[in-house]
Design a protein around this motif. Structure first.
Motif, PDB file in Angstrom:
ATOM      1  N   ASP A  83       0.971  -0.863  -0.335  1.00 40.57           N
ATOM      2  CA  ASP A  83       0.183  -0.474   0.319  1.00 40.57           C
ATOM      3  C   ASP A  83       0.721   1.056  -0.321  1.00 40.57           C
ATOM      4  OD1 ASP A  83      -2.518  -1.664   0.631  1.00 40.57           O
ATOM      5  OD2 ASP A  83      -2.245  -1.337   2.183  1.00 40.57           O
ATOM      6  N   CYS A  87       2.260   1.884  -3.477  1.00 38.34           N
ATOM      7  CA  CYS A  87       1.073   2.599  -4.490  1.00 38.34           C
ATOM      8  C   CYS A  87       0.539   3.547  -3.812  1.00 38.34           C
ATOM      9  CB  CYS A  87       0.307   1.244  -4.620  1.00 38.34           C
ATOM     10  SG  CYS A  87       0.561  -0.301  -5.435  1.00 38.34           S
ATOM     11  N   GLY A  88       1.017   4.503  -3.208  1.00 41.32           N
ATOM     12  CA  GLY A  88       0.106   5.324  -2.361  1.00 41.32           C
ATOM     13  C   GLY A  88      -1.015   5.451  -2.124  1.00 41.32           C
ATOM     14  N   ALA A  89      -1.760   4.319  -2.256  1.00 38.19           N
ATOM     15  CA  ALA A  89      -2.776   3.670  -1.800  1.00 38.19           C
ATOM     16  C   ALA A  89      -4.032   2.269  -1.493  1.00 38.19           C
ATOM     17  CB  ALA A  89      -3.588   4.209  -3.236  1.00 38.19           C
ATOM     18  N   LYS A  90      -4.761   2.386  -1.012  1.00 37.92           N
ATOM     19  CA  LYS A  90      -4.757   0.407  -0.497  1.00 37.92           C
ATOM     20  C   LYS A  90      -5.243  -0.122  -1.611  1.00 37.92           C
ATOM     21  CE  LYS A  90      -5.533   1.758   3.978  1.00 37.92           C
ATOM     22  NZ  LYS A  90      -6.640   1.600   6.108  1.00 37.92           N
ATOM     23  N   GLU A 130      -8.684   1.009  -3.839  1.00 39.68           N
ATOM     24  CA  GLU A 130      -8.213   2.245  -3.482  1.00 39.68           C
ATOM     25  C   GLU A 130      -8.349   4.226  -4.050  1.00 39.68           C
ATOM     26  OE1 GLU A 130      -7.516   6.016  -0.572  1.00 39.68           O
ATOM     27  OE2 GLU A 130      -6.642   4.382  -0.073  1.00 39.68           O
ATOM     28  N   ARG A 131      -9.807   4.489  -4.804  1.00 38.03           N
ATOM     29  CA  ARG A 131      -9.773   5.625  -5.902  1.00 38.03           C
ATOM     30  C   ARG A 131      -8.550   6.760  -5.110  1.00 38.03           C
ATOM     31  NH1 ARG A 131     -12.451   5.136 -10.779  1.00 38.03           N
ATOM     32  NH2 ARG A 131     -13.732   3.274 -10.389  1.00 38.03           N
ATOM     33  N   SER A 132      -7.257   6.844  -5.721  1.00 35.84           N
ATOM     34  CA  SER A 132      -6.320   8.049  -4.802  1.00 35.84           C
ATOM     35  C   SER A 132      -5.402   8.867  -5.332  1.00 35.84           C
ATOM     36  CB  SER A 132      -5.663   7.832  -3.493  1.00 35.84           C
ATOM     37  OG  SER A 132      -4.673   8.403  -3.353  1.00 35.84           O
ATOM     38  N   PRO A 133      -5.951  10.270  -5.884  1.00 36.78           N
ATOM     39  CA  PRO A 133      -4.897  11.258  -6.687  1.00 36.78           C
ATOM     40  C   PRO A 133      -2.897  10.651  -6.338  1.00 36.78           C
ATOM     41  CG  PRO A 133      -5.849  12.607  -5.090  1.00 36.78           C
ATOM     42  CD  PRO A 133      -6.473  11.276  -4.674  1.00 36.78           C
ATOM     43  N   ASP A 134      -3.017  10.142  -5.005  1.00 40.30           N
ATOM     44  CA  ASP A 134      -1.523  10.347  -4.798  1.00 40.30           C
ATOM     45  C   ASP A 134      -0.923   8.838  -5.523  1.00 40.30           C
ATOM     46  OD1 ASP A 134      -1.650  12.695  -3.209  1.00 40.30           O
ATOM     47  OD2 ASP A 134      -2.294  11.795  -2.188  1.00 40.30           O
ATOM     48  N   ARG A 135      -2.243   7.909  -5.925  1.00 44.23           N
ATOM     49  CA  ARG A 135      -1.661   6.803  -6.387  1.00 44.23           C
ATOM     50  C   ARG A 135      -0.689   6.302  -7.342  1.00 44.23           C
ATOM     51  NH1 ARG A 135      -3.065   1.692  -6.148  1.00 44.23           N
ATOM     52  NH2 ARG A 135      -5.351   2.018  -5.093  1.00 44.23           N
ATOM     53  N   THR A 149      -0.437  -0.186  -9.035  1.00 45.19           N
ATOM     54  CA  THR A 149      -1.253  -1.082  -8.792  1.00 45.19           C
ATOM     55  C   THR A 149      -0.843  -2.194  -8.423  1.00 45.19           C
ATOM     56  OG1 THR A 149      -1.853  -1.140 -10.935  1.00 45.19           O
ATOM     57  CG2 THR A 149      -3.739   0.509 -10.324  1.00 45.19           C
TER      58      THR A 149
END
Length: 404
Positions: A46, A49-52, A55-60, A63
């Motif tokens: 996580d 990836c910058g996100a779980k 999860e939708r996130s601008p930091d992702r 994947t």
């Protein structure tokens, strides 16, 4: 089968299977360890990836791409890790890295026990304490054979890239031979690659530190691909400089400054040692080679005035061999003018080999030294940047520009 006996309120007897309870507890602990480690792997994925997951996130930044199973032996038993895969970024987890380092240490300990003549039963006990698994007598020799094969593969793997700086040294060990204890030499080469990281380039057995042994060792390095050598630092070993000229004629040779100090010191009375060492260090504190040569001339004259003619002769004849490093970037001087870094590595090897005493043969000595160096190469020693090699490239361009 061990069991415990107790009674209920109505007086009936109840038998408790102690082994079954212990097995149940062990399984609970093992599952808990497995779940915790897999949870840590998920958290690391996580973070990368910058996100779980989902999860939708601008930091992702990446994947998931599934996972793969990897077994890990722990004190709680064998657990299965679900190692995540990422689509673009490499997934490098500290859990796996710790496992690799631990596995290497256990292999090394197993080899030490084997070479030291530890009984098979004792090996079983120790491996259970280290590995969490009891190694049966029938597998001890098999494990050592597998380990020998892995070390041989590591020793003979191709050398890739250029290594401008190379350090050479040898270590003397004892071996039993026909009821007598004789010496065996293990020769070692360490280099700095184009990115500034250190690598163990080669480990070979030598009958002696003589011309033929060094010739075989340098041929071994050359055939495996060692190239781009600019400067070789070593003690003035018998035959080394001669053999070096055959295989790397374009390389400069730097005589280890510390070894040279010792050579001079052997011709100096103890009560004059501190004064003479200060004089020698003043030579290598100069701003360039010409200034160092001039200072060396002054030191020679002063030593003669002090009636230390033998020391003066050693300085006069050998000082030029200790100044080659001054043709290279000043930022590199302190690390390429001596063999101190390699000597520290050899002291660590000596600490490990001392417990064995006399080896059954030269190959056993070679294997244990190689196992230790292989382990050290995987630690911070080999993963931490040692020199900024861009400075060497800049100096080479400046020199080429002046020459043209």
């Amino acid at each position: 089968m061990a069991s415990l006996t107790g009674s209920t309120e109505n007086g009936s007897m109840v038998q408790i299977d102690e082994a079954q309870i212990r097995g149940h507890v062990d399984e609970v602990v093992r599952k808990s360890v497995e779940e915790t480690l897999n949870g840590l792997l998920e958290a690391e994925a996580d973070q990368l990836c910058g996100a779980k997951r989902y999860e939708r996130s601008p930091d992702r930044v990446d994947t998931r791409a599934g996972s793969y199973d990897r077994g890990l032996q722990t004190k709680a038993g064998q657990v299965t890790l679900k190692v995540p895969r990422l689509r673009s970024l490499p997934f490098e987890t500290q859990i796996i890295e710790r496992y690799r380092r631990r596995e290497s240490s256990v292999e090394e300990a197993l080899m030490e026990m084997y070479l030291a003549g530890v009984s098979v039963r004792r090996v079983e006990d120790i491996t259970e304490a280290l590995w969490g698994t009891r190694v049966s007598p029938s597998t001890v020799s098999e494990l050592n054979q597998q380990l020998y094969e892995r070390i041989e593969a590591w020793r003979n793997q191709p050398i890739e890239g250029d290594f401008a700086y190379v350090a050479l040294d040898g270590i003397w060990l004892k071996r039993s031979w026909g009821g007598e204890v004789k010496n065996v030499a293990v020769l070692v080469a360490v280099g700095v690659d184009q990115d500034g990281y250190r690598q163990v380039l080669g480990v070979c057995e030598g009958t002696k530190e003589d011309t033929e042994s060094w010739r075989k060792f340098l041929r071994h390095l050359k055939e495996r691909g060692l190239k781009g050598v600019r400067l070789v630092t070593s003690d003035k070993c018998l035959g080394l400089v001669e053999a070096l000229g055959e295989f790397y004629p374009e390389a400069d040779w730097q005589r280890c400054v510390v070894h040279w100090y010792r050579n001079v010191g052997s011709e100096v009375p103890r009560h004059r040692m501190k004064e003479v060492m200060a004089m020698l260090k003043a030579i290598h504190a100069q701003e360039d080679r010409e200034a160092a040569k001039k200072k060396a001339g002054d030191v020679v004259e002063k030593l003669r005035a002090m009636k230390l003619t033998k020391a003066a002769k050693v300085v006069e004849e050998g000082v030029g061999e200790t100044l080659r490093y001054m043709s290279y970037p000043r930022e590199h001087w302190t690390r390429i003018r001596t063999n101190n870094a390699l000597e520290r590595l050899m002291r660590e090897v000596r600490r490990r080999t001392r417990v064995v005493g006399a080896f059954p043969d030269g190959n056993s000595a070679l294997m244990l030294v190689s196992a230790r160096l292989r382990h050290v190469a995987g630690t911070k020693w080999g993963t931490r940047k040692y020199l900024d090699m861009e400075r060497l490239q800049e100096t080479t361009k400046e020199t080429s520009g002046v020459a043209s």
